[in-house]
Design a protein around this motif. Structure first.
Motif, short mmCIF file in Angstrom:
data_model
loop_
_atom_site.label_atom_id
_atom_site.label_comp_id
_atom_site.label_asym_id
_atom_site.label_seq_id
_atom_site.Cartn_x
_atom_site.Cartn_y
_atom_site.Cartn_z
N GLY A 289 0.81 -1.21 0.00
CA GLY A 289 0.00 0.00 0.00
C GLY A 289 0.85 1.26 0.00
N TYR A 290 0.39 2.28 0.74
CA TYR A 290 1.10 3.56 0.76
C TYR A 290 2.45 3.45 1.45
CZ TYR A 290 -3.12 5.62 -1.09
OH TYR A 290 -4.17 5.92 -1.92
N ALA A 291 2.64 2.45 2.29
CA ALA A 291 3.96 2.24 2.90
C ALA A 291 5.00 1.91 1.84
CB ALA A 291 3.89 1.11 3.93
N ALA A 292 4.55 1.46 0.66
CA ALA A 292 5.49 1.13 -0.41
C ALA A 292 6.30 2.35 -0.84
CB ALA A 292 4.75 0.55 -1.61
N ILE A 293 5.70 3.54 -0.79
CA ILE A 293 6.44 4.74 -1.19
C ILE A 293 7.59 5.00 -0.23
CG2 ILE A 293 6.29 7.23 -1.50
CD1 ILE A 293 3.45 6.88 -2.45
N THR A 294 7.33 4.85 1.06
CA THR A 294 8.40 5.02 2.05
C THR A 294 9.48 3.97 1.87
OG1 THR A 294 6.79 5.91 3.63
CG2 THR A 294 8.91 5.20 4.51
N VAL A 295 9.04 2.72 1.67
CA VAL A 295 10.01 1.63 1.46
C VAL A 295 10.87 1.91 0.24
CG1 VAL A 295 10.24 -0.81 0.88
CG2 VAL A 295 8.62 -0.11 2.63
N MET A 296 10.25 2.34 -0.84
CA MET A 296 11.00 2.57 -2.07
C MET A 296 11.96 3.75 -1.93
SD MET A 296 10.04 0.19 -4.09
CE MET A 296 10.40 0.64 -5.76
N ALA A 297 11.54 4.78 -1.18
CA ALA A 297 12.44 5.91 -0.95
C ALA A 297 13.65 5.46 -0.14
CB ALA A 297 11.70 7.03 -0.24
N PHE A 298 13.41 4.65 0.88
CA PHE A 298 14.51 4.13 1.71
C PHE A 298 15.46 3.28 0.87
CE2 PHE A 298 16.06 0.49 4.24
CZ PHE A 298 16.87 1.16 5.13
N VAL A 299 14.89 2.38 0.08
CA VAL A 299 15.68 1.49 -0.77
C VAL A 299 16.53 2.31 -1.76
CG1 VAL A 299 15.51 -0.23 -2.61
CG2 VAL A 299 14.18 -0.50 -0.52
N ASN A 413 7.52 -11.32 -2.43
CA ASN A 413 6.53 -12.38 -2.42
C ASN A 413 7.15 -13.59 -3.14
OD1 ASN A 413 4.37 -14.11 -2.84
ND2 ASN A 413 2.94 -12.50 -3.40
N PRO A 414 7.30 -14.74 -2.46
CA PRO A 414 7.95 -15.89 -3.11
C PRO A 414 7.28 -16.33 -4.41
CG PRO A 414 7.76 -16.25 -0.74
CD PRO A 414 6.97 -15.01 -1.06
N ARG A 415 6.02 -15.95 -4.62
CA ARG A 415 5.35 -16.32 -5.87
C ARG A 415 5.98 -15.60 -7.07
NH1 ARG A 415 0.52 -14.35 -6.26
NH2 ARG A 415 -0.16 -15.84 -7.82
N PHE A 416 6.63 -14.46 -6.83
CA PHE A 416 7.25 -13.69 -7.91
C PHE A 416 8.71 -13.39 -7.54
CE2 PHE A 416 2.75 -12.35 -7.59
CZ PHE A 416 2.28 -12.86 -8.79
N ALA A 417 9.41 -14.41 -7.12
CA ALA A 417 10.75 -14.20 -6.55
C ALA A 417 11.69 -13.49 -7.51
CB ALA A 417 11.35 -15.55 -6.13
N GLY A 418 11.79 -13.96 -8.74
CA GLY A 418 12.74 -13.39 -9.68
C GLY A 418 12.40 -11.96 -10.04
N ALA A 419 11.14 -11.73 -10.44
CA ALA A 419 10.75 -10.41 -10.91
C ALA A 419 10.79 -9.37 -9.80
CB ALA A 419 9.36 -10.47 -11.53
N GLN A 420 10.24 -9.70 -8.63
CA GLN A 420 10.18 -8.70 -7.56
C GLN A 420 11.57 -8.39 -6.99
OE1 GLN A 420 7.26 -9.26 -4.47
NE2 GLN A 420 5.55 -9.22 -5.90
N TYR A 421 12.42 -9.38 -6.84
CA TYR A 421 13.75 -9.07 -6.33
C TYR A 421 14.54 -8.26 -7.38
CZ TYR A 421 18.15 -9.31 -3.89
OH TYR A 421 19.29 -8.94 -3.22
N ALA A 422 14.35 -8.58 -8.64
CA ALA A 422 15.01 -7.79 -9.69
C ALA A 422 14.54 -6.34 -9.64
CB ALA A 422 14.71 -8.40 -11.06
N PHE A 423 13.24 -6.16 -9.43
CA PHE A 423 12.69 -4.80 -9.35
C PHE A 423 13.26 -4.04 -8.16
CE2 PHE A 423 9.20 -2.28 -7.36
CZ PHE A 423 9.26 -1.20 -8.24
N LEU A 424 13.26 -4.66 -6.99
CA LEU A 424 13.73 -3.98 -5.78
C LEU A 424 15.23 -3.72 -5.81
CD1 LEU A 424 11.62 -5.88 -3.12
CD2 LEU A 424 11.39 -3.47 -3.73
N SER A 425 15.99 -4.74 -6.19
CA SER A 425 17.45 -4.55 -6.20
C SER A 425 17.86 -3.59 -7.32
CB SER A 425 18.16 -5.90 -6.36
OG SER A 425 17.75 -6.56 -7.54
N GLY A 426 17.12 -3.58 -8.42
CA GLY A 426 17.40 -2.62 -9.47
C GLY A 426 17.05 -1.21 -9.04
#
Length: 479
Positions: A289-299, A413-426
């Motif tokens: 949710g809206y916490a994602a914006i804070t998480v993404m800014a931190f990352v 989310n382990p259901r999308f392990a490759g895509a989501q980790y690629a997104f976050l680490s990128g």
């Protein structure tokens, strides 16, 4: 542990060759600092890996995937891509055409990133909990940083030898980077594998050749178009690109804020969430949710100091009067030991301590590593100051990197392990690498001291997000 140490080693070897080593190579050929800074944008490829990461989740590499499995198949393809791109960089080591240098550097970055996507997905699938992730992440980073040290120090020492030069340096690292391929090819087949090993290998090699040529053609065409566009709007070494960079960096935050209300209301059968292309990424914002914006800014800012220092620290040290061999020796056993100690402590903390505490210590360690370069610039040229600054930088990077990898892995989310980790680490390296491209121009305006002081302060700024970060938990999946 041994497997992921090997995979980390495979991904770490090429990284310095399209970043730090390339910067020193361009400096040796008289390329202006502002242009050298622009080459940092080659490192944007790892930040954009979410664009092709879903393909690695959905498709197999012909031959390789059928026999060894989806993840090993992509890793083997990427290994061949890394080898061919680095050999091409070796035979264009005169940098007579910077466009050609950029082409092969981008290809090397692309295949290195593809290997990381496949290896990260495999790691998350096999170790889904914090207790499991800590040791496996540490093993991966041990391998990764060992390879980076081996590539960085080895390449510089070889490049300083008149008989070898930059061509010999890139060929040597290309051969070392290829060594894991026969080990992977000798692994036992995956579940349900059909046909023989020789047939699978031949099919995979044929498919690899076609894929490599297609990616080369597409990259060359896209690069030509981007260079023409930049020339058309007047962006060159004398233009101030920093405002453009900051504007581009703000766009993703604006887009996220605009899309979140619709994403939060989306049901499980909504096309946004079921799409192969964007579904994995929409799922992350739906859960947080809206916490994602804070998480993404931190990352986005947690590793900024590391990235800014990584690309330009070596040209600064060279400018202080140190030789390539001096830098290579410091980047060998000194950097290796300091980095492995940092990674080990970081992995241990991430597996046992609360995430807020480990992220705090990681940010402090990373900042101290940046401040060490300011201290080095005011010391007489000598072995001890160089070793101390290198050790401080590598220890901080290793510790911060380990706790950060575990943190990102647990957001997924382990259901999308490759895509989501690629997104976050990128995403973690998007803003830092955008700014690193303008780093050469910034240094020309404010000097080395102010540059490294500012980059260290940015690492400390991540601490301000921690109270919100420790309270950001996802809602349960409704599927």
């Amino acid at each position: 542990m041994l497997l992921f140490g090997l995979l980390g080693f495979s991904a770490g070897l090429p990284f310095y060759m399209f970043s730090t080593v390339l910067a020193l190579r361009l400096q040796a050929h008289g390329v202006a600092l502002a242009i050298i800074g622009f080459f940092a944008w080659v490192q944007l490829l790892p930040t954009l890996k979410f664009l092709w990461a879903p393909l690695l989740d959905r498709f197999d590499v012909p031959g390789f995937g059928r026999f060894w499995g989806k993840r090993p198949g992509w890793i083997m393809l990427a290994q061949l891509g890394i080898f061919t791109a680095m050999v091409a960089m070796a035979f264009t080591a005169s940098d007579a055409s910077l466009a050609v240098t950029a082409l092969f550097a981008v290809l090397l970055a692309f295949w290195t990133t593809t290997l990381e996507v496949a290896a990260d997905a495999w790691r998350i699938e096999l170790a889904p909990t914090a207790e499991q992730q800590g040791p496996v992440a540490a093993a991966t980073l041990w391998g990764y940083r060992t390879a980076m040290v081996a590539a960085g120090s080895g390449a510089l020492v070889i490049a300083d030898m008149p008989a070898w030069g930059w061509t010999g340096a890139y060929l040597a690292i290309a051969i070392a980077a290829f060594l894991p391929f026969p080990i992977l090819a000798a692994m036992r087949p995956g579940e349900g594998a059909g046909g023989g090993r020789a047939v699978a290998l031949a099919t995979g090699l044929a498919a690899t050749l076609a894929i490599l040529l297609a990616v080369l053609a597409a990259t060359a065409a896209l690069g030509w178009a981007l260079l023409a566009l930049a020339s058309g709007v007047g962006l060159d070494g004398s233009a101030n690109v920093t405002p453009y960079v900051l504007a581009v960096a703000m766009l993703p935050f604006v887009a996220m804020a605009a899309a979140l209300p619709r994403i939060r209301r989306a049901r499980a059968d909504n096309p946004l969430r079921t799409s192969t292309a964007i579904g994995p990424y929409v799922d992350f914002f739906w859960r947080y949710g809206y916490a994602a914006i804070t998480v993404m800014a931190f990352v986005a800012i947690y590793r900024m100091g590391d990235v800014l220092a990584l690309y330009l620290s070596k040209p600064m040290i060279k400018g202080l009067g140190y030789s390539l061999t001096d830098i290579g020796i410091a980047d060998s056993y000194v950097a290796l030991i300091a980095s492995m100690v940092g990674v080990g402590i970081g992995g241990w903390m991430a597996a046992r301590w609360p995430r807020g505490r480990t992220l705090l210590i990681g940010a402090l360690a990373a900042a101290l590593g940046n401040f060490a370069f300011v201290w080095l610039a005011h010391q007489p040229v000598g072995t001890l100051p160089l070793f101390v600054a290198t050790a401080a930088d590598q220890f901080g990077n290793g510790l911060a990197g380990a706790v950060f990898v575990v943190y990102l892995s647990l957001l997924v989310n382990p259901r999308f392990a490759g895509a989501q980790y690629a997104f976050l680490s990128g995403w973690a390296f998007l803003l830092p690498r955008l700014l690193a491209g303008a780093g050469g121009q910034v240094v020309e305006r404010i000097g080395w001291d102010a540059f490294f002081l500012a980059s260290g302060v940015v690492s400390l700024a991540a601490i301000l997000f921690l109270p919100a970060i420790v309270r950001a938990w996802p809602r349960e999946d409704d599927r």
